[in-house]
Structure formats: C-alpha cells, structure tokens
Design an enzyme around this catalytic site. Structure first.
Site, PDB file in Angstrom:
ATOM      1  N   SER A  65       0.843  -1.188   0.000  1.00  0.00           N
ATOM      2  CA  SER A  65       0.000   0.000   0.000  1.00  0.00           C
ATOM      3  C   SER A  65       0.877   1.236   0.000  1.00  0.00           C
ATOM      4  O   SER A  65       1.879   1.292   0.725  1.00  0.00           O
ATOM      5  CB  SER A  65      -0.919   0.001   1.231  1.00  0.00           C
ATOM      6  OG  SER A  65      -1.835   1.065   1.199  1.00  0.00           O
ATOM      7  N   LYS A 115     -14.739  -5.926  -5.999  1.00  0.00           N
ATOM      8  CA  LYS A 115     -15.628  -5.432  -7.047  1.00  0.00           C
ATOM      9  C   LYS A 115     -15.468  -3.916  -7.200  1.00  0.00           C
ATOM     10  O   LYS A 115     -15.135  -3.236  -6.226  1.00  0.00           O
ATOM     11  CB  LYS A 115     -17.088  -5.815  -6.756  1.00  0.00           C
ATOM     12  CG  LYS A 115     -17.698  -5.144  -5.506  1.00  0.00           C
ATOM     13  CD  LYS A 115     -18.296  -3.805  -5.840  1.00  0.00           C
ATOM     14  CE  LYS A 115     -18.693  -3.033  -4.613  1.00  0.00           C
ATOM     15  NZ  LYS A 115     -19.061  -1.635  -4.898  1.00  0.00           N
ATOM     16  N   ASP A 120     -20.793   2.173  -8.587  1.00  0.00           N
ATOM     17  CA  ASP A 120     -19.994   1.425  -7.605  1.00  0.00           C
ATOM     18  C   ASP A 120     -20.911   0.703  -6.622  1.00  0.00           C
ATOM     19  O   ASP A 120     -20.740  -0.500  -6.395  1.00  0.00           O
ATOM     20  CB  ASP A 120     -19.022   2.350  -6.883  1.00  0.00           C
ATOM     21  CG  ASP A 120     -18.164   1.596  -5.888  1.00  0.00           C
ATOM     22  OD1 ASP A 120     -17.188   0.957  -6.313  1.00  0.00           O
ATOM     23  OD2 ASP A 120     -18.489   1.623  -4.679  1.00  0.00           O
TER      24      ASP A 120
END
Length: 308
Positions: free
Chosen positions: A36, A90, A168
């Site tokens: 990250s 997703k 989204d």
C-alpha cells in the site's frame, strides 16, 4: 492442506472495514503481507506496491486486490504472471476487455482468479434464487439509494473515468439480480445524471427486458441522506418476493423469512479458499457488462455540482 499465504494490495477503507476481519475469521488462509502506498500493518511484511512485494522474495500464494479499478489490470497481471492466485474486489476492473484478458491469463498460468461480488453472499440471495426458480416472475424493480459522503468520504477516484460513480454501489444490486433471475436480461434504456463538475454519474435510471419480456427497472442515487435504501422487489404470479438491506433480509408474500447479520466477506474468503484448493476460478462478469451497457446507451443529464 497448508494455509494459503495471502497478500493484500491496497490497504484502504474497504480492506480495513471488511477484508482484514474476514481473513482472520477463515481457516485455511493467513495474511502475511500488504502492499500500500500510504499504509502499513503491524505483524506482516509491508511494501509500497505490488512490484516491490513480488520482487521481495516473501513467500505468498495469493493476492487480494483492494485497489480502485483504475490501474488494477497491471497489478493483477503482474500477480498472475508470478504464478499467484488473485482475488479481485468489485468491480473487477475498469473495462470489459481487461477483465476477460485476466481470465484468459489465469487459465494459461494455471492459477485461480476470483471476481468477487460481495452482495451475492448476503443471506437472502440464494434462498431468493431458489424460490424464483419455482415461480412465474412478472416484473422486477430495484431501488438502491445511499449517501456517498457517508460511504466514500474523500475518495476522488470514484468520480473519475473508470471509477463508475453511482454504479460502484449500483453494481452490487446488479450482481444480486443477475444471480436470482431465472433468465437473462439486457438493457433497453439508460438515463445518467452527471454533476457538472464530475466525470462519473451520481444517479442512474435503467430499464431492462428479459428474453421472455419481463420488465426490470432500477433507480440508483447517491444523494440520499437519512435511512439508506437497498431494495429489490420481484412481483410474481404467486405473490411478492422482496430483498431488503442489501440482500440480507427476505420477505415472501409479505412475511419475513430471513433476517441475518452481515457475513458477506467471510463467505467470499471461504469460497476463495475452496477455489484455490480445487484449482478453479469464478469469473462471472455479467454485472460489469450491464454497467458498460448503461454507459453505452446512457442519455447524459447534467445536474448540480457535487462537493464532498
């Protein structure tokens, strides 16, 4: 079998809110590393990006990609080429072509690829699917309305091309409907509302039709405050079937059948473990196809500017 050694790429809000707890709650998988740009996690190997992770020599078997869809293709491709199993948050990608390319690459590499749809793991989804298979569906209406400031504070990427905007959350509804409907359907009309200062829509009204003529409609909106709405209402000849609270509650003919706590991400990781151990993939991209169609057929309406 030995535990799957997993790395998370992208230690942002969704990873901290859902993935970390789900991994800890599942046998057969352990988190050993994160990659990250701006975050670290105690007790595991930490890197700034996936390239550094893959070059480090730290032994991992799989990667869970929790980064925004823009740019995720190269991350997934790198992991697959390195022989790692890949789990995609997703939406699975920013374009249709790239996710099908990843599917082919995973098959060539002999590793598992899992395109996740967490809402399909809600408690009422599978019971509703089995029930509708035995009923005559007349119509379907989806109402998916929430407050973007609450769920995506400060996430500018979601308003950029590839970020999907209101799709989204809307794609969660489409992932449920594509699972529970006893026949396929296609988009016939799309009205998209774009804030004057944003590249992605804040609301969408969609119309679909199945092969046999069943009408499906969906209303997505990111401007709702107060109580949030995540409902799917299916009218059948035998009576109404309603999924509420994002698919965690089921009402049949007006009576409550299922009311259950959120176990969606725990179920996703349980399924991922079984896919890896069984040498299989799960790559249903149909919800993303419907979103792409919504942009292709979309009538654009400019609405008031949006500031987070």
């Amino acid at each position: 079998m030995s535990s799957i050694r997993l790395a998370i790429v992208g230690l942002g809000k969704i990873a901290r809110d859902q993935h970390l707890q789900a991994i800890a709650a599942n046998d057969g998988i352990e988190l050993v590393a994160v990659a990250s740009r701006n975050a670290r996690l105690d007790g595991v190997h930490c890197f700034t990006d996936i390239d550094a992770l893959l070059a480090s020599g730290v032994e991992i078997d799989a990667v869970s990609l929790c980064t925004p869809p823009q740019g995720r293709f190269e991350q997934a491709r790198a992991a697959l080429l390195a022989g790692k199993h890949v789990m995609l948050e997703k939406p699975p990608g920013a374009t249709i072509a790239e996710v099908f390319a990843l599917d082919r690459l995973a098959s060539q590499q002999g590793v598992s690829l899992f395109a996740t749809w967490h809402s399909r793991e809600a408690a009422a989804v599978e019971p509703a699917r089995k029930l509708l298979a035995e009923r005559k569906v007349k119509s379907v209406h989806v109402e998916w309305k929430e407050d973007v400031r609450h769920w995506h504070p400060g996430q500018d990427w979601i308003w950029e091309p590839g970020g999907l905007g209101v799709f989204d959350p809307g794609i969660n509804a489409l992932s449920i409907v594509t699972r529970i409907m006893p026949e396929s359907f296609h988009l016939t009309a799309s009205d998209l509302s774009f804030p004057a200062n944003r590249a992605a829509p804040i609301a969408a009204d969609l119309e679909f039709r199945s092969a046999s003529g069943i009408a499906l409609t969906a209303a997505f909106d990111w401007r709702q405050t107060g109580p949030q709405t995540w409902d799917i209402r299916v009218e059948t000849e035998e009576g109404p079937v309603v999924l509420t609270h994002g698919g965690s509650r089921l009402f049949v003919d007006g009576d409550a059948q299922i009311v259950e706590e959120d176990r969606e991400y725990r179920n996703l990781y349980k399924h991922f473990v079984s896919l890896v151990n069984g040498g299989q993939s799960d790559t249903d991209f149909s919800p993303l196809v419907h979103v792409a169609d919504a942009f292709m057929l979309g009538r654009r309406h400019v609405v008031e500017t949006f500031e987070d």
